[in-house]
Write a protein that holds these residues in place. Structure first.
Motif, PDB file in Angstrom:
ATOM      1  N   GLY B  53       0.817  -1.220   0.000  1.00 38.87           N
ATOM      2  CA  GLY B  53       0.000   0.000   0.000  1.00 38.87           C
ATOM      3  C   GLY B  53       0.845   1.261   0.000  1.00 38.87           C
ATOM      4  O   GLY B  53       0.351   2.340   0.313  1.00 38.87           O
ATOM      5  N   ARG B  73      -7.583  -1.294   4.317  1.00 41.17           N
ATOM      6  CA  ARG B  73      -6.149  -1.092   4.560  1.00 41.17           C
ATOM      7  C   ARG B  73      -5.736  -1.389   6.014  1.00 41.17           C
ATOM      8  O   ARG B  73      -4.826  -2.174   6.265  1.00 41.17           O
ATOM      9  CB  ARG B  73      -5.780   0.352   4.190  1.00 41.17           C
ATOM     10  CG  ARG B  73      -4.347   0.698   4.423  1.00 41.17           C
ATOM     11  CD  ARG B  73      -4.063   2.172   4.232  1.00 41.17           C
ATOM     12  NE  ARG B  73      -2.713   2.470   4.682  1.00 41.17           N
ATOM     13  CZ  ARG B  73      -2.397   2.746   5.942  1.00 41.17           C
ATOM     14  NH1 ARG B  73      -3.344   2.783   6.866  1.00 41.17           N
ATOM     15  NH2 ARG B  73      -1.159   2.984   6.293  1.00 41.17           N
ATOM     16  N   GLU B  74      -6.452  -0.780   6.948  1.00 39.93           N
ATOM     17  CA  GLU B  74      -6.077  -0.868   8.356  1.00 39.93           C
ATOM     18  C   GLU B  74      -6.149  -2.315   8.863  1.00 39.93           C
ATOM     19  O   GLU B  74      -5.208  -2.805   9.507  1.00 39.93           O
ATOM     20  CB  GLU B  74      -7.028   0.029   9.151  1.00 39.93           C
ATOM     21  CG  GLU B  74      -6.678   0.200  10.590  1.00 39.93           C
ATOM     22  CD  GLU B  74      -7.784   0.947  11.336  1.00 39.93           C
ATOM     23  OE1 GLU B  74      -8.549   1.705  10.690  1.00 39.93           O
ATOM     24  OE2 GLU B  74      -7.905   0.743  12.556  1.00 39.93           O
ATOM     25  N   LEU B  77      -3.319  -4.424   7.095  1.00 39.65           N
ATOM     26  CA  LEU B  77      -1.948  -4.128   7.521  1.00 39.65           C
ATOM     27  C   LEU B  77      -1.661  -4.608   8.940  1.00 39.65           C
ATOM     28  O   LEU B  77      -0.510  -4.816   9.315  1.00 39.65           O
ATOM     29  CB  LEU B  77      -1.643  -2.630   7.385  1.00 39.65           C
ATOM     30  CG  LEU B  77      -1.568  -2.112   5.941  1.00 39.65           C
ATOM     31  CD1 LEU B  77      -1.272  -0.616   5.909  1.00 39.65           C
ATOM     32  CD2 LEU B  77      -0.520  -2.854   5.126  1.00 39.65           C
ATOM     33  N   LYS B  78      -2.711  -4.796   9.729  1.00 40.01           N
ATOM     34  CA  LYS B  78      -2.542  -5.362  11.078  1.00 40.01           C
ATOM     35  C   LYS B  78      -2.145  -6.835  11.014  1.00 40.01           C
ATOM     36  O   LYS B  78      -1.503  -7.352  11.917  1.00 40.01           O
ATOM     37  CB  LYS B  78      -3.864  -5.246  11.852  1.00 40.01           C
ATOM     38  CG  LYS B  78      -3.856  -4.185  12.919  1.00 40.01           C
ATOM     39  CD  LYS B  78      -5.135  -4.169  13.680  1.00 40.01           C
ATOM     40  CE  LYS B  78      -4.858  -4.552  15.121  1.00 40.01           C
ATOM     41  NZ  LYS B  78      -5.977  -4.237  16.007  1.00 40.01           N
ATOM     42  N   TYR B 106       1.529  -1.610  15.787  1.00 42.87           N
ATOM     43  CA  TYR B 106       0.819  -2.824  15.357  1.00 42.87           C
ATOM     44  C   TYR B 106      -0.133  -3.333  16.439  1.00 42.87           C
ATOM     45  O   TYR B 106      -0.744  -4.386  16.263  1.00 42.87           O
ATOM     46  CB  TYR B 106       1.817  -3.925  14.981  1.00 42.87           C
ATOM     47  CG  TYR B 106       2.415  -3.740  13.599  1.00 42.87           C
ATOM     48  CD1 TYR B 106       1.711  -4.091  12.457  1.00 42.87           C
ATOM     49  CD2 TYR B 106       3.677  -3.197  13.428  1.00 42.87           C
ATOM     50  CE1 TYR B 106       2.248  -3.917  11.189  1.00 42.87           C
ATOM     51  CE2 TYR B 106       4.233  -3.013  12.168  1.00 42.87           C
ATOM     52  CZ  TYR B 106       3.503  -3.377  11.053  1.00 42.87           C
ATOM     53  OH  TYR B 106       4.033  -3.193   9.791  1.00 42.87           O
TER      54      TYR B 106
END
Lengths: 261, 305
Positions: B53, B73-74, B77-78, B106
């Motif tokens: 991203g 996205r959030e 990405l975690k 994270y």
């Protein structure tokens, strides 16, 4: 919105702050030196009978308040530069950190550093010149809010430029805000300036605040409408600068955020 | 059928008049290790950046766990992480401070404990109080790997993960990756210039050239696409007859001090061995070098140049 991620970003810069002499100098040394140099200059002039004690106070207050604008803008911009200098921006943007959290993180950081810097300079002003900034009373809070908003708006504008041009224009982080100073009536009253400067100054929210500060000092009160106009312009500027910040991020993503240096 | 953890459809990235990635599609299954190979400028790093991203694709779609990277996205990405052999971290911060920050970013539960465990696994415990500024390139790579494993990612994107590492440490890290894959079905998408590493780790290899997928196969499958093997002999008697045979068959060869290396099509190796036996060519030592992934890589690069 995750408070923990916001704290993570703040923590990253606080860790850096305590280890980085450049940042300590930015937050403590320059503002203190500003108070010292301006204060002593005006003190010397008063000894020669050229200024009154009230004028000394006005100048010292002006130094303290201008530092709010300067530090708010610079702390935001330099925090972002730190990510570019350490080539950490790609790592950061590959975490779940949201743009809104990033914005709040930088604002929190700016607030923390403001508290440290403003406390130190205010104490210095009191100890050296017996000038107590708290004399501004309730107005002080309004002045701080408005001036910080202005500094932040300029800070996000600066970051937006970094997102497009990288560190080649990094000097804006320290020098950029000074372009608004001549029109912000920091050390002098607007009424003594040429008409064309006065007209331009109407668009500079800080000018209303410095005028109000002098009014409080000389008359004991200030017209709130000027302060409210200032806050209104700042709200508009801050919203525009945040939009530009988000837009610039989108452009940086298009080119590859990892290529930003 | 294993779940797809990463799905890429018609991914394209164009910069003005240059197409860095040209409509590539591929998928990674749960627990699978997929390698992305290709010469310099093939589009590997651009692909990885889009998968993280960090770069907006011109066209195409990236999905993790069946969800679009753009809209989720959030959450995504975690659950993933990455590292690159060429990444950097804030250099004035200590290793511990850096990992502490990423533990927060994270949102890792009990992240101090996790940092200590990983530091032990990657042998960086003694580096934790040191500033990143004072680390060697190899030590920084290990710290970045700890960062990459901090959130127990389900998908790990590795860009040259063992570049600048000593062979023994690189070996330990490969072992760790293999163990993690077995233990919790970790999926990995990686680029590497170390062909031995790719052969050892990867279930499948995607070969990228000029932004397009040239071929997709297992490392062995790719190696086998090169149909010729090298046969090396130390000839005691019959060297001239052997050279004559190579010339007649139009095989490439090189000879020095009675050591000869012949490049022979795979299917002709057995008849060749029969033939030299019949012609009473005597040799002291023989070695057959099967085509490797590196040979395939080199053949593609040669074609490109």
């Amino acid at each position: 919105m995750s408070k923990r991620r916001i704290w993570g970003l703040v923590l990253r810069h606080l860790y850096n702050f305590r280890r980085n002499y450049d940042r300590l100098v930015d937050t403590f040394y320059w503002p203190s030196l500003d108070v010292l140099v301006w204060g002593l200059t005006i003190f010397a002039l008063s000894r020669m009978g050229q200024t009154s004690p009230l004028q000394i106070k006005a100048i010292v207050f002006a130094v303290l308040l201008w530092n709010i604008v300067w530090r708010s803008q610079s702390e935001l911009a330099v925090s972002f530069l730190e990510e570019l200098w350490s080539e950490n921006i790609a790592n950061l943007m590959a975490t779940p950190l949201r743009k809104a959290e990033m914005i709040l993180g930088y604002l929190s950081l700016s607030l923390i550093k403001f508290c440290l810097s403003f406390t130190l300079t205010s104490v210095l002003a009191y100890v050296l010149y017996q000038v107590n900034v708290l004399e501004l009373g309730f107005y002080l809070l309004l002045f701080i809010i408005s001036l910080m908003m202005f500094g932040w708006a300029f800070g996000f504008l600066t970051i937006s430029l970094f997102l497009r041009f990288g560190t080649t224009i990094q000097t804006l982080a320290w020098a950029g805000i000074w372009v608004v100073m001549p029109f912000s009536a920091v050390y002098y009253s607007l009424s003594v300036l040429p008409v064309w400067v006065q007209q331009i100054s109407r668009f500079f929210p800080a000018a209303y605040i410095f005028e109000a500060m002098r009014s409080v000092l000389f008359t004991g009160s200030a017209r709130l409408d000027g302060v409210l106009v200032s806050i209104g312009i700042n709200l508009l500027l801050l919203s525009l600068s945040l939009l530009l910040f988000l837009r610039s991020f989108a452009v940086a993503h298009k080119n590859g955020i990892g290529h930003l240096k | 059928m294993p779940n797809l953890v990463l799905q890429v459809k018609s991914l394209t990235k164009t910069f003005k008049n240059f197409t860095a990635v040209d409509g590539i599609s591929f998928a990674v299954k749960e627990g699978e290790i997929v390698g992305l190979l290709g010469p310099n400028g093939a589009g590997k790093t651009t692909t990885i950046q889009m998968l993280l991203g960090l770069m907006t694709p011109t066209e195409g779609e990236i999905q993790y766990f069946g969800k679009s990277l753009v809209t989720h996205r959030e959450v995504i990405l975690k659950r993933i992480n990455h590292t690159s052999g060429y990444s950097r971290l804030p250099w004035r911060l200590s290793v511990w401070e850096n990992l502490d920050v990423y533990g927060h970013l994270y949102e890792v539960a009990n992240h101090h404990q996790k940092i200590r465990e990983l530091a032990q696994a990657f042998e960086i415990t003694d580096l934790l109080p040191r500033r990143v500024l004072d680390l060697s390139a190899g030590q920084t790579t290990r710290v970045l790997l700890v960062k990459a494993f901090l959130n127990d990612p389900e998908v790990l994107l590795l860009d040259e993960p063992t570049a600048s590492l000593d062979p023994d440490i690189a070996d330990k890290i490969r072992d760790y990756i293999i163990t993690e894959r077995k233990k919790r079905k970790l999926s990995i998408f990686m680029t590497s210039h170390n062909m031995q590493e790719v052969e050892e780790l990867c279930d499948r290899v995607i070969f990228l050239n000029r932004g397009q997928i040239l071929v997709e196969d297992t490392p062995e499958g790719l190696a086998r696409r090169n149909k010729e093997s090298e046969v090396q002999l130390m000839v005691k008697d019959g060297l001239k007859r052997l050279i004559q045979m190579a010339t007649e068959k139009k095989w490439n060869y090189s000879e020095k001090n009675r050591f000869i290396t012949l490049t022979i099509p795979e299917h002709e190796i057995a008849p060749f061995l029969n033939s030299i036996s019949k012609q009473s060519i005597k040799y002291a030592d023989i070695q057959i070098v099967r085509p490797s992934l590196e040979d395939f890589f080199l053949s593609v690069v040669e074609e490109k140049t």
